[in-house]
Design a protein around this motif. Structure first.
Motif, PDB file in Angstrom:
ATOM      1  N   THR A  16       0.843  -1.201   0.000  1.00  0.00           N
ATOM      2  CA  THR A  16       0.000   0.000   0.000  1.00  0.00           C
ATOM      3  C   THR A  16       0.872   1.243   0.000  1.00  0.00           C
ATOM      4  O   THR A  16       2.068   1.190   0.326  1.00  0.00           O
ATOM      5  N   GLY A  17       0.256   2.338  -0.354  1.00  0.00           N
ATOM      6  CA  GLY A  17       0.964   3.615  -0.288  1.00  0.00           C
ATOM      7  C   GLY A  17       0.853   4.241   1.091  1.00  0.00           C
ATOM      8  O   GLY A  17       0.349   3.631   2.042  1.00  0.00           O
ATOM      9  N   ARG A  18       1.292   5.484   1.178  1.00  0.00           N
ATOM     10  CA  ARG A  18       1.283   6.187   2.459  1.00  0.00           C
ATOM     11  C   ARG A  18      -0.140   6.366   2.973  1.00  0.00           C
ATOM     12  O   ARG A  18      -0.378   6.422   4.173  1.00  0.00           O
ATOM     13  N   ASP A  19      -1.104   6.472   2.058  1.00  0.00           N
ATOM     14  CA  ASP A  19      -2.495   6.686   2.438  1.00  0.00           C
ATOM     15  C   ASP A  19      -3.250   5.375   2.702  1.00  0.00           C
ATOM     16  O   ASP A  19      -4.448   5.387   2.955  1.00  0.00           O
ATOM     17  N   ALA A  59      -9.725  -3.845   3.362  1.00  0.00           N
ATOM     18  CA  ALA A  59     -10.584  -3.061   4.259  1.00  0.00           C
ATOM     19  C   ALA A  59     -11.224  -3.919   5.340  1.00  0.00           C
ATOM     20  O   ALA A  59     -11.738  -3.398   6.333  1.00  0.00           O
ATOM     21  N   ALA A  60     -11.182  -5.245   5.183  1.00  0.00           N
ATOM     22  CA  ALA A  60     -11.817  -6.132   6.166  1.00  0.00           C
ATOM     23  C   ALA A  60     -10.921  -6.296   7.396  1.00  0.00           C
ATOM     24  O   ALA A  60      -9.704  -6.153   7.327  1.00  0.00           O
ATOM     25  N   ARG A  69      -4.171  -4.159  11.100  1.00  0.00           N
ATOM     26  CA  ARG A  69      -2.735  -4.425  10.990  1.00  0.00           C
ATOM     27  C   ARG A  69      -2.066  -3.412  10.048  1.00  0.00           C
ATOM     28  O   ARG A  69      -0.935  -2.969  10.292  1.00  0.00           O
ATOM     29  N   VAL A  70      -2.745  -3.056   8.950  1.00  0.00           N
ATOM     30  CA  VAL A  70      -2.187  -2.068   7.999  1.00  0.00           C
ATOM     31  C   VAL A  70      -2.055  -0.707   8.663  1.00  0.00           C
ATOM     32  O   VAL A  70      -1.024  -0.017   8.527  1.00  0.00           O
ATOM     33  N   ARG A 102      -3.880   3.008   0.513  1.00  0.00           N
ATOM     34  CA  ARG A 102      -4.520   2.439  -0.666  1.00  0.00           C
ATOM     35  C   ARG A 102      -3.568   1.472  -1.351  1.00  0.00           C
ATOM     36  O   ARG A 102      -2.362   1.623  -1.306  1.00  0.00           O
ATOM     37  N   LEU A 103      -4.164   0.468  -2.016  1.00  0.00           N
ATOM     38  CA  LEU A 103      -3.371  -0.551  -2.690  1.00  0.00           C
ATOM     39  C   LEU A 103      -2.569   0.061  -3.836  1.00  0.00           C
ATOM     40  O   LEU A 103      -3.098   0.833  -4.654  1.00  0.00           O
TER      41      LEU A 103
END
Length: 456
Positions: free
Chosen positions: A81-84, A98-99, A105-106, A86-87
């Motif tokens: 993922t990026g800093r935000d 998102a689950a 953990r992300v 998102r994949l």
């Protein structure tokens, strides 16, 4: 007792095995999960190290190909993922970050927190193992590398280990049960021998002893003490029997001499001394009968060493035939009923003498016009011989005392007899391994029940 000892022993063994197996099973499950976590952590950390230059330069094609190849080979989804959050890269197009618990953990990795082992993944938990590692240097997090590992293989391995542990525990329990059977037999053999010896003593076999030299030391000591006690009691009983027999024999001679002398003095007795003479003569006769009864009683307690098969019905027929004339003279109707054959176990002549004593009392005390019935009834493993009269009977308190030596009811003190008839009968039947019960008859009278073991 052996069954209770086995149950106690196996219960304790099962408790010990459970106390050892359950913690070991938990440790094995935790170890398997920890090994899997460490392996996935290494892979995820590697992807994080490769993703840092890729995200900074924008050249992500090589890393994406490696993620997809990793997923194809091991079946483990991987993503960056990026800093935000998102994949940016994924090994699967349908991967959802998102689950829960993936999202948590992300977010923790984006805050700079490294992945840690949270505990065992037990077979009843179906969520995947999620490992998230921050991407960046020096606290500058520019993304997250994530792996999602299915836990089916881990659960299968844990269940196989648990099944092996359960099988080993059951095998130990089975071996313990097999070993416990001869062990408990060895431990309880002196107890069984003691029980057999005690039973022999209740049947009058005072010569039986407990075999020594088997079982635990404490029970061997108990066996030795029992044998010592048995030896002393047997000696005392034999002395008592010998004394009664010897005393009775010795008294019979002077009594016979006295009786002969009295008979010789009879013609010389004057009228005024006739009553005293008759009283003395009757007392001498009474004392002679008393000596005979004592001899019979002494022999009765020593007859249990030889128990034979007798036909209780034939013995009853014979004794009823012998006593029928005496019963008729006393105005008593004597009859026989029940089975015509009933094999039983008894000492030689024991049933004959016991029935003689019971019929003598029945004819003597039932009274003129009464009936006496002797009934023989096989009853399973026993043979019952009933002597029932329709006389006045006795109160319950007197029935309980009737077998005591020399006991007589106050209303029977002047009736001829020694007071040993029921005592002798009880001793003879007990010596044969049987039992004599005195019961009230219905509607009135006395019911004497002799119970012997049936012959097989």
């Amino acid at each position: 007792m052996q069954r209770r000892l086995l149950i106690t022993y196996l219960t304790l063994l099962a408790a010990v095995l459970a106390g050892l197996s359950v913690p070991l099973g938990v440790a094995v499950g935790s170890r398997n999960a920890q090994e899997m976590f460490i392996d996935r952590l290494n892979d995820t950390a590697r992807f994080a190290s490769l993703a840092e230059p890729a995200l900074r330069t924008g050249y992500i094609q090589t890393l994406e190909a490696e993620l997809r190849q990793y997923d194809e080979m091991f079946g483990i989804a991987a993503a960056v993922t990026g800093r935000d959050g998102r994949l940016v890269l994924t090994s699967r197009d349908d991967l959802d970050l998102a689950a829960e618990p993936v999202r948590a953990r992300v977010e923790a990795a984006l805050s700079g927190e490294r992945a840690g082992f949270g505990g065992g993944l037990w077979p009843w938990h179906d969520e995947p193992l999620v490992v998230a590692e921050p991407v960046g240097r020096g606290g500058d997090v520019i993304g997250v590398a994530v792996t999602l590992s299915p836990s089916d293989t881990l659960h299968s391995l844990t269940l196989r280990n648990w099944a092996l542990l359960l099988g080993l525990s059951l095998l130990v329990l089975l071996v313990g049960a097999v070993a416990a059977v001869p062990l408990t037999r060895w431990m309880l053999r002196p107890v069984r021998d003691l029980d057999d010896a005690a039973l022999a003593w209740t049947e009058g076999r005072f010569g039986d002893r407990v075999p020594a030299g088997s079982g635990p030391p404490e029970l061997r000591q108990l066996t030795a003490s029992f044998n010592t006690m048995a030896e002393r009691i047997a000696t005392l009983v034999e002395r008592q029997r010998s004394f009664v027999s010897y005393a009775s024999h010795q008294l019979r001679t002077p009594l016979a001499t006295m009786r002969l002398s009295l008979d010789n003095l009879g013609p010389s007795v004057r009228g005024e001394g006739a009553d005293d003479y008759r009283m003395v003569a009757e007392e001498v006769v009474h004392m002679g009968r008393m000596c005979d009864a004592l001899l019979t009683y002494a022999r009765a307690e020593a007859t249990a060493d030889e128990v034979v098969e007798v036909d209780a019905a034939a013995v009853a027929d014979e004794r009823v035939a012998v006593w029928r004339q005496a019963a008729g003279l006393a105005g008593v109707a004597l009859s026989r009923a029940g089975a015509h054959r009933a094999p039983a176990r008894a000492a030689p002549e024991a049933l004959d003498q016991a029935l003689d004593a019971l019929l003598s009392n029945a004819v003597k005390f039932a009274g003129h016009g009464a009936t006496v019935t002797v009934t023989v009834e096989p009853s399973g493993s026993d043979v019952d011989i009933h002597v029932v009269d329709s006389g006045p009977g006795m109160p319950a308190d007197d029935l309980a005392k009737a077998a005591q030596p020399f006991w007589r009811r106050s209303t029977h003190q002047n009736i001829e007899g020694s007071g040993l008839g029921v005592t002798v009968a009880d001793a003879l039947i007990a010596a044969s391994g049987g039992r004599l019960d005195l019961l009230p008859a219905e509607p009135h009278g006395l019911h004497a029940r002799v119970r012997l073991k049936a012959a097989s």
